[in-house]
Every structure is written in structure tokens, then in C-alpha cells.
Design a protein around this motif. Structure first.
Motif, PDB file in Angstrom:
ATOM      1  N   PRO A  38       0.771  -1.255   0.000  1.00  0.00           N
ATOM      2  CA  PRO A  38       0.000   0.000   0.000  1.00  0.00           C
ATOM      3  C   PRO A  38       0.800   1.304   0.000  1.00  0.00           C
ATOM      4  N   VAL A  39       1.915   1.394   0.685  1.00  0.00           N
ATOM      5  CA  VAL A  39       2.651   2.661   0.775  1.00  0.00           C
ATOM      6  C   VAL A  39       3.769   2.792  -0.261  1.00  0.00           C
ATOM      7  N   GLN A  40       3.968   1.780  -1.055  1.00  0.00           N
ATOM      8  CA  GLN A  40       5.056   1.767  -2.035  1.00  0.00           C
ATOM      9  C   GLN A  40       4.795   2.787  -3.140  1.00  0.00           C
ATOM     10  N   LYS A  41       5.828   3.528  -3.539  1.00  0.00           N
ATOM     11  CA  LYS A  41       5.677   4.591  -4.530  1.00  0.00           C
ATOM     12  C   LYS A  41       6.330   4.297  -5.873  1.00  0.00           C
ATOM     13  N   ALA A  65       0.892   6.158 -12.570  1.00  0.00           N
ATOM     14  CA  ALA A  65       2.119   6.712 -11.998  1.00  0.00           C
ATOM     15  C   ALA A  65       2.295   8.169 -12.385  1.00  0.00           C
ATOM     16  N   GLY A  66       2.947   8.898 -11.509  1.00  0.00           N
ATOM     17  CA  GLY A  66       3.274  10.290 -11.808  1.00  0.00           C
ATOM     18  C   GLY A  66       4.248  10.394 -12.965  1.00  0.00           C
ATOM     19  N   PHE A 108       7.211   5.594 -11.183  1.00  0.00           N
ATOM     20  CA  PHE A 108       7.442   6.369  -9.971  1.00  0.00           C
ATOM     21  C   PHE A 108       6.199   7.163  -9.584  1.00  0.00           C
ATOM     22  N   ASP A 109       6.165   7.547  -8.318  1.00  0.00           N
ATOM     23  CA  ASP A 109       5.052   8.350  -7.800  1.00  0.00           C
ATOM     24  C   ASP A 109       3.718   7.667  -8.085  1.00  0.00           C
ATOM     25  N   LEU A 110       3.653   6.386  -7.704  1.00  0.00           N
ATOM     26  CA  LEU A 110       2.425   5.630  -7.931  1.00  0.00           C
ATOM     27  C   LEU A 110       1.243   6.314  -7.253  1.00  0.00           C
ATOM     28  N   LYS A 111       0.122   6.329  -7.942  1.00  0.00           N
ATOM     29  CA  LYS A 111      -1.073   6.992  -7.435  1.00  0.00           C
ATOM     30  C   LYS A 111      -1.912   6.062  -6.562  1.00  0.00           C
ATOM     31  N   ARG A 112      -1.612   4.769  -6.628  1.00  0.00           N
ATOM     32  CA  ARG A 112      -2.339   3.778  -5.831  1.00  0.00           C
ATOM     33  C   ARG A 112      -1.538   2.486  -5.807  1.00  0.00           C
ATOM     34  N   GLN A 113      -1.973   1.581  -4.950  1.00  0.00           N
ATOM     35  CA  GLN A 113      -1.355   0.261  -4.884  1.00  0.00           C
ATOM     36  C   GLN A 113      -1.690  -0.520  -6.156  1.00  0.00           C
ATOM     37  N   LEU A 114      -0.719  -1.250  -6.684  1.00  0.00           N
ATOM     38  CA  LEU A 114      -0.941  -2.129  -7.832  1.00  0.00           C
ATOM     39  C   LEU A 114      -1.084  -3.541  -7.298  1.00  0.00           C
ATOM     40  N   VAL A 138      -0.551  -1.122 -24.287  1.00  0.00           N
ATOM     41  CA  VAL A 138      -0.374  -2.502 -23.851  1.00  0.00           C
ATOM     42  C   VAL A 138      -1.052  -2.684 -22.494  1.00  0.00           C
ATOM     43  N   ALA A 139      -1.909  -3.687 -22.371  1.00  0.00           N
ATOM     44  CA  ALA A 139      -2.507  -4.049 -21.086  1.00  0.00           C
ATOM     45  C   ALA A 139      -1.532  -5.003 -20.396  1.00  0.00           C
ATOM     46  N   VAL A 140      -1.000  -4.573 -19.262  1.00  0.00           N
ATOM     47  CA  VAL A 140       0.059  -5.320 -18.591  1.00  0.00           C
ATOM     48  C   VAL A 140      -0.468  -5.911 -17.282  1.00  0.00           C
ATOM     49  N   PRO A 141      -0.400  -7.237 -17.126  1.00  0.00           N
ATOM     50  CA  PRO A 141      -0.877  -7.848 -15.880  1.00  0.00           C
ATOM     51  C   PRO A 141       0.075  -7.572 -14.717  1.00  0.00           C
ATOM     52  N   VAL A 142      -0.510  -7.375 -13.543  1.00  0.00           N
ATOM     53  CA  VAL A 142       0.271  -7.194 -12.327  1.00  0.00           C
ATOM     54  C   VAL A 142       0.487  -8.569 -11.708  1.00  0.00           C
ATOM     55  N   LYS A 143       1.742  -8.891 -11.473  1.00  0.00           N
ATOM     56  CA  LYS A 143       2.123 -10.196 -10.914  1.00  0.00           C
ATOM     57  C   LYS A 143       2.458 -10.038  -9.425  1.00  0.00           C
ATOM     58  N   PRO A 144       2.487 -11.143  -8.683  1.00  0.00           N
ATOM     59  CA  PRO A 144       2.762 -11.075  -7.238  1.00  0.00           C
ATOM     60  C   PRO A 144       4.121 -10.453  -6.923  1.00  0.00           C
ATOM     61  N   LEU A 145       4.254  -9.971  -5.702  1.00  0.00           N
ATOM     62  CA  LEU A 145       5.527  -9.398  -5.245  1.00  0.00           C
ATOM     63  C   LEU A 145       6.677 -10.378  -5.400  1.00  0.00           C
ATOM     64  N   THR A 146       6.398 -11.657  -5.261  1.00  0.00           N
ATOM     65  CA  THR A 146       7.432 -12.690  -5.306  1.00  0.00           C
ATOM     66  C   THR A 146       7.642 -13.276  -6.702  1.00  0.00           C
ATOM     67  N   TYR A 147       6.934 -12.747  -7.699  1.00  0.00           N
ATOM     68  CA  TYR A 147       7.014 -13.294  -9.056  1.00  0.00           C
ATOM     69  C   TYR A 147       8.415 -13.179  -9.627  1.00  0.00           C
ATOM     70  N   SER A 148       8.836 -14.227 -10.307  1.00  0.00           N
ATOM     71  CA  SER A 148      10.116 -14.238 -11.013  1.00  0.00           C
ATOM     72  C   SER A 148       9.939 -15.055 -12.275  1.00  0.00           C
ATOM     73  N   VAL A 149      10.368 -14.519 -13.394  1.00  0.00           N
ATOM     74  CA  VAL A 149      10.290 -15.249 -14.647  1.00  0.00           C
ATOM     75  C   VAL A 149      11.078 -16.547 -14.534  1.00  0.00           C
ATOM     76  N   HIS A 150      12.173 -16.506 -13.808  1.00  0.00           N
ATOM     77  CA  HIS A 150      13.059 -17.665 -13.681  1.00  0.00           C
ATOM     78  C   HIS A 150      12.520 -18.732 -12.742  1.00  0.00           C
ATOM     79  N   ALA A 151      11.492 -18.387 -11.946  1.00  0.00           N
ATOM     80  CA  ALA A 151      10.941 -19.364 -10.990  1.00  0.00           C
ATOM     81  C   ALA A 151       9.883 -20.247 -11.620  1.00  0.00           C
ATOM     82  N   GLY A 152       9.672 -20.106 -12.940  1.00  0.00           N
ATOM     83  CA  GLY A 152       8.745 -20.978 -13.637  1.00  0.00           C
ATOM     84  C   GLY A 152       7.302 -20.543 -13.569  1.00  0.00           C
ATOM     85  N   HIS A 153       7.050 -19.299 -13.245  1.00  0.00           N
ATOM     86  CA  HIS A 153       5.674 -18.795 -13.202  1.00  0.00           C
ATOM     87  C   HIS A 153       5.167 -18.548 -14.595  1.00  0.00           C
TER      88      HIS A 153
END
Length: 153
Positions: A38-41, A65-66, A108-114, A138-153
């Protein structure tokens, strides 16, 4: 009279087709944005971009984002540093990865939580050698905080 109307319609339709094909020159695959707390910018956006003709990615915009910037991570001696870049060359027919540890997009300067599972619209702006600019949304999906392309997601 009818022949003039048909000729005018053909010209407009032809121009619309050319416009559509110009946008089709640039393709984006596997786009994703890292979710935020929530507080991440700030956060990063990643994807693979390819163009049929040589162009340069010169700008990214989004409503969430700003500001959005093109960045590069690179070694500076023994330290990995991130810096803003004015553009990223997209050679004809060669995919360019915007990924963690290299070129990427910073929001940067995110206006809300993604939040995981939502889509965020990014507008990519490319410029050709004649300095003509084109936009690609481009419509870009939001992935989890722990997402990694290399982790096989």
C-alpha cells in the motif's frame, strides 16, 4: 458523384489500414508489472519488445504513476547501478528484453497500490529514423511481489 465518394472512402480506408500496419510493426510479449504494498511509490515493468523496422523506444506513459522512465541496470566497477536512459534501440526483427537486471521500465510516484491480478495500461512510444513517433497501448498484468520469470511462473 458516387465515384468521387467511393474514391474518397477508398483513400480514407487505405490510410486507416496503413496506420494500423504501422502500429503492428512493434509487438510486445510476456509483459508484467510487479505488485506493490500500500505505501510503495515505485515498481518495475518488464516485457519483450520487437519491431519489424528499426525504431527506438523513447517514452512510456501510464495513468497509475506520476512518471514512467526507461532504465538500465549495469555494472559500474563492482557495483550494480540503475540509471535512466533516453531510449532503447529496437533493431529490426530482434527481440529486446526489458527485464530485471537490464533494461526495464520504472514507474514512480504511484497513485495507488498495484494489486496482483489487475491489468495496467502502458503506452509505449517508439520513434523511427525520420523522428516520426508511434504509440502502442499494452494491457500489462500485475504479478505477485514474489514473481520471477526464472521461478517458472
Amino acid at each position: 458523384m458516387i465515384s468521387r465518394i467511393l474514391a474518397r472512402f477508398s483513400a480514407i480506408f487505405g490510410a486507416a489500414l496503413l496506420s494500423t500496419s504501422a502500429y503492428a510493426q512493434v509487438s510486445v510479449t510476456d509483459p508484467w508489472i510487479r505488485a506493490t504494498v500500500p505505501v510503495q511509490k515505485s515498481t518495475g515493468a518488464f516485457m519483450q519488445v520487437q519491431s519489424a523496422a528499426p525504431v527506438r523506444l523513447v517514452e512510456v506513459r501510464t495513468e497509475v504513476a506520476g512518471r514512467a522512465e526507461l532504465h538500465e541496470m549495469a555494472m559500474d566497477g563492482q557495483v550494480m547501478r540503475m540509471r535512466r536512459v533516453d531510449g532503447i534501440d529496437l533493431p529490426a526483427g530482434k527481440p529486446v528484453n526489458l527485464a530485471t537486471g537490464g533494461y526495464h521500465v520504472m514507474l514512480f510516484d504511484l497513485k495507488r497500490q498495484l494489486k496482483e491480478g489487475e491489468n495496467v495500461e502502458l503506452t509505449l512510444v517508439v520513434q523511427d529514423a525520420a523522428r516520426k513517433r508511434q504509440e502502442l497501448k499494452v494491457a500489462v498484468p500485475v504479478k505477485p511481489l514474489t514473481y520471477s520469470v526464472h521461478a517458472g511462473h
